[in-house]
Design a protein around this motif. Structure first.
Motif, PDB file in Angstrom:
ATOM      1  N   ARG A 227      61.246 -26.013  17.450  1.00  0.00           N
ATOM      2  CA  ARG A 227      60.495 -24.929  18.239  1.00  0.00           C
ATOM      3  C   ARG A 227      61.448 -24.304  18.931  1.00  0.00           C
ATOM      4  N   GLN A 245      58.764  -9.890  18.053  1.00  0.00           N
ATOM      5  CA  GLN A 245      57.980 -10.779  17.063  1.00  0.00           C
ATOM      6  C   GLN A 245      58.348 -10.095  15.711  1.00  0.00           C
ATOM      7  N   GLN A 249      60.181 -11.726  12.671  1.00  0.00           N
ATOM      8  CA  GLN A 249      59.496 -12.291  11.253  1.00  0.00           C
ATOM      9  C   GLN A 249      60.178 -12.205  10.153  1.00  0.00           C
ATOM     10  N   GLN A 255      59.248 -19.769  10.283  1.00  0.00           N
ATOM     11  CA  GLN A 255      58.237 -20.086   9.685  1.00  0.00           C
ATOM     12  C   GLN A 255      56.973 -19.763  10.463  1.00  0.00           C
ATOM     13  N   SER A 256      56.791 -19.595  11.673  1.00  0.00           N
ATOM     14  CA  SER A 256      55.786 -19.164  12.256  1.00  0.00           C
ATOM     15  C   SER A 256      56.106 -18.633  13.663  1.00  0.00           C
ATOM     16  N   THR A 258      54.652 -16.950  17.490  1.00  0.00           N
ATOM     17  CA  THR A 258      53.184 -16.411  18.164  1.00  0.00           C
ATOM     18  C   THR A 258      53.778 -16.099  19.622  1.00  0.00           C
ATOM     19  N   ALA A 308      49.407 -27.991  14.779  1.00  0.00           N
ATOM     20  CA  ALA A 308      49.581 -27.815  13.229  1.00  0.00           C
ATOM     21  C   ALA A 308      48.351 -28.240  12.610  1.00  0.00           C
TER      22      ALA A 308
END
Ligand SMILES: Nc1ncnc2c1ncn2[C@@H]1O[C@H](COP(=O)(O)OP(=O)(O)OP(=O)(O)O)[C@@H](O)[C@H]1O
Length: 334
Positions: A227, A245, A249, A255-256, A258, A308
């Motif tokens: 993280r 963001q 990306q 991977q993700s 937010t 998750a």
């Protein structure tokens, strides 16, 4: 080896509420096994069913090879969430009373009481009224009572709720000591750090179901990446975070990603673990003139495992559960 606790397809409903929805567990002997989940997830109901205090609608329960109520009770000690002590008795008197309830032979009672008082370092307080005990001492006396009949398995529901940090650490230390004595410990908690610090294995429970099971390392590794939290400024505008963001990306390691408004619009990323991850991110942002106020990297936590699997943090799930309970109460009043 025989399991210390084995349950299969346990179900328990209260009216329309499904408290436990098909839970199966296999707890090996000599482990500290954690049940982690938000309030209302079904941990207490599962434990009360194992302890034969609540009758399940269906499912199989076995404790150290026993399936009959009396034999199960002989093999386990249960320490409930709320401490229920008779305040007008001393610690030692309470233990004597408990020993009689457990049908411990009269000749053994004295030795057993001395043993548990020593084990929990309660000797200095043994002849004081339990009503004068601090929260941590009360909990230790409760634990002593649960161990009087020398159970193979100790079941503890949220053992450190409401305790100060010192008392909490003392309980953790004690549970580790029990493990070295060969006692299996099944402990529930909604504190991530408690389960992380104590448990050899963990089952994460949400809405009456197990959503993940394994060692804490296995579960965290399954989440995959590390993280990374980036703050553009201490309190960034949402648009600024959104710009970062969009840029980030494009990185293959991401991977993700937010944005967390509760954290000053911090940008939270999960990235494939690799040595240059931070540098790649910094270069990418520098190339479009986005300055970074702070950047931190950490391994996934058990909360990330929960996130998750459910799309919510444990705290979010607790808030949702509390709101549901209030709404249901409102419906009943109408
Ligand atoms: N005796 C009961 N009657 C009606 N509903 C109940 C009863 N006991 C539990 N429930 C409901 O079953 C669900 C699971 O509750 P349970 O107490 O097992 O959860 P938990 O994970 O232990 O949470 P907590 O730590 O808050 O006790 C909740 O929705 C709860 O309101």
């Amino acid at each position: 080896m025989q399991a210390a606790v084995k349950i299969e397809n346990l179900r328990k409903t209260y009216g329309d509420t499904i408290a436990v929805d098909g839970i199966s567990l296999n707890v090996a002997q000599g482990q500290i096994y954690g049940l982690l989940g938000p309030n209302g997830a079904g941990k207490t109901t599962t434990m009360r069913c194992i302890c034969t205090l609540t009758r399940p609608d269906s499912g199989m329960i076995e404790v150290a090879g026993a399936t009959e109520v009396r034999a199960i009770r002989d093999r386990l000690g249960y320490v409930a969430q709320e401490v229920a002590l008779d305040k007008v008795l001393t610690g030692r008197e309470l233990l004597k009373f408990q020993a009689a309830l457990y049908h411990i032979p009269a000749k053994q009672i004295g030795d057993r009481i001395e043993y548990v008082l020593d084990l929990l370092q309660l000797q200095p307080y043994a002849d004081k009224l339990s009503g004068t005990y601090s929260g941590g001492l009360k909990k230790r006396l409760d634990l002593a009572a649960g161990l009087l009949h020398q159970p193979a398995v100790l079941i503890l529901d949220e053992p450190t709720v409401g305790l100060d940090i010192q008392s909490r650490l003392a309980i953790w230390e004690f549970l580790r000591k029990l493990r070295t004595l060969g006692v299996t410990v099944l402990v529930s908690s909604h504190y991530l750090e408690e389960i992380d610090a104590l448990a050899d294995r963990v089952a994460i429970i949400n809405r009456g179901k197990i959503i993940a099971e394994g060692t804490t390392d296995e579960l965290k590794n399954k989440v995959g990446g590390d993280r990374i939290t980036i703050r553009i400024r201490e309190f960034a505008e949402f648009q600024e975070a959104e710009r970062a963001q969009k840029i980030l990306q494009q990185l293959p390691i991401v991977q993700s990603i937010t944005i967390n408004p509760a954290q000053g619009n911090a940008v939270n990323l999960f990235v494939t673990p690799e040595p240059n991850a931070i540098m790649e991110i910094q270069n990418m942002l520098a190339a479009v003139d986005i300055e970074v106020f702070s950047l931190s990297q950490s391994r996934p936590s058990l909360d990330d495992v929960f996130l998750a699997a459910t799309g919510q943090t444990i705290l979010d799930a607790e808030i949702a559960q509390a709101e549901l309970a209030i709404a249901n109460r409102g419906k009943k009043k109408k």
